[in-house]
Design a protein around this motif. Structure first.
Motif, PDB file in Angstrom:
ATOM      1  N   SER A  62       0.842  -1.195   0.000  1.00 36.54           N
ATOM      2  CA  SER A  62       0.000   0.000   0.000  1.00 36.54           C
ATOM      3  C   SER A  62       0.882   1.252   0.000  1.00 36.54           C
ATOM      4  O   SER A  62       2.065   1.189   0.352  1.00 36.54           O
ATOM      5  CB  SER A  62      -0.910   0.015   1.231  1.00 36.54           C
ATOM      6  N   PRO A  63       0.318   2.407  -0.388  1.00 30.96           N
ATOM      7  CA  PRO A  63       1.120   3.645  -0.370  1.00 30.96           C
ATOM      8  C   PRO A  63       1.714   3.941   1.014  1.00 30.96           C
ATOM      9  O   PRO A  63       2.854   4.394   1.109  1.00 30.96           O
ATOM     10  CB  PRO A  63       0.113   4.720  -0.785  1.00 30.96           C
ATOM     11  N   GLU A  64       0.963   3.667   2.069  1.00 29.34           N
ATOM     12  CA  GLU A  64       1.457   3.920   3.426  1.00 29.34           C
ATOM     13  C   GLU A  64       2.627   3.002   3.754  1.00 29.34           C
ATOM     14  O   GLU A  64       3.607   3.413   4.370  1.00 29.34           O
ATOM     15  CB  GLU A  64       0.333   3.725   4.460  1.00 29.34           C
ATOM     16  N   HIS A  65       2.503   1.734   3.358  1.00 34.52           N
ATOM     17  CA  HIS A  65       3.567   0.759   3.591  1.00 34.52           C
ATOM     18  C   HIS A  65       4.838   1.182   2.855  1.00 34.52           C
ATOM     19  O   HIS A  65       5.934   1.185   3.427  1.00 34.52           O
ATOM     20  CB  HIS A  65       3.107  -0.626   3.123  1.00 34.52           C
ATOM     21  N   LYS A  66       4.690   1.563   1.599  1.00 37.45           N
ATOM     22  CA  LYS A  66       5.847   1.989   0.810  1.00 37.45           C
ATOM     23  C   LYS A  66       6.485   3.242   1.388  1.00 37.45           C
ATOM     24  O   LYS A  66       7.716   3.356   1.438  1.00 37.45           O
ATOM     25  CB  LYS A  66       5.432   2.224  -0.639  1.00 37.45           C
ATOM     26  N   LYS A  67       5.661   4.183   1.837  1.00 39.66           N
ATOM     27  CA  LYS A  67       6.178   5.425   2.413  1.00 39.66           C
ATOM     28  C   LYS A  67       7.022   5.132   3.652  1.00 39.66           C
ATOM     29  O   LYS A  67       8.101   5.694   3.830  1.00 39.66           O
ATOM     30  CB  LYS A  67       5.017   6.361   2.763  1.00 39.66           C
ATOM     31  N   GLN A  68       6.526   4.235   4.491  1.00 39.56           N
ATOM     32  CA  GLN A  68       7.272   3.894   5.701  1.00 39.56           C
ATOM     33  C   GLN A  68       8.589   3.190   5.347  1.00 39.56           C
ATOM     34  O   GLN A  68       9.630   3.497   5.926  1.00 39.56           O
ATOM     35  CB  GLN A  68       6.443   3.003   6.621  1.00 39.56           C
ATOM     36  N   CYS A  69       8.551   2.273   4.401  1.00 37.41           N
ATOM     37  CA  CYS A  69       9.772   1.569   4.000  1.00 37.41           C
ATOM     38  C   CYS A  69      10.801   2.522   3.398  1.00 37.41           C
ATOM     39  O   CYS A  69      11.992   2.388   3.647  1.00 37.41           O
ATOM     40  CB  CYS A  69       9.443   0.437   3.039  1.00 37.41           C
TER      41      CYS A  69
END
Length: 99
Positions: A62-69
């Protein structure tokens, strides 16, 4: 299950490579010390180092997951660059504020 992200494993290898500890058993303690320093910096910012725990709120990809990574990767890359610069006696050029 304790999971280490690929980017953190890669940074351990980069520490060994850039500090000329690759394949030298007598210098493996220094590599371990620097790797632990990197790990402790990550823990200080994020409290845990387990990707399963850090990403449990997000749907994989998800966009949130990618942003955190991306944030984790950037922070660890900066820490790694600073460790290597310090160990190689290289100057660190701070980015100017864009205010």
């Amino acid at each position: 299950m304790y999971v280490w992200c690929d980017f953190r494993w890669c940074n351990v290898y980069w520490i060994r490579f850039w500090t000329n500890h690759w394949g030298q058993r007598d210098k493996s303690e220094k590599t371990l010390e620097l790797s632990q320093e990197l790990h402790k910096k990550f823990l200080a910012r994020n409290r845990v180092a387990c990707c399963s725990i850090l990403t449990h709120k997000f749907e994989m990809g998800s966009p949130e997951h990618k942003k955190q990574c991306v944030r984790f990767t950037g922070e660890v890359a900066e820490d790694l660059a600073r460790i290597i610069a310090r160990e190689k006696d290289l100057p660190i050029v701070e980015e100017e504020s864009k205010d």
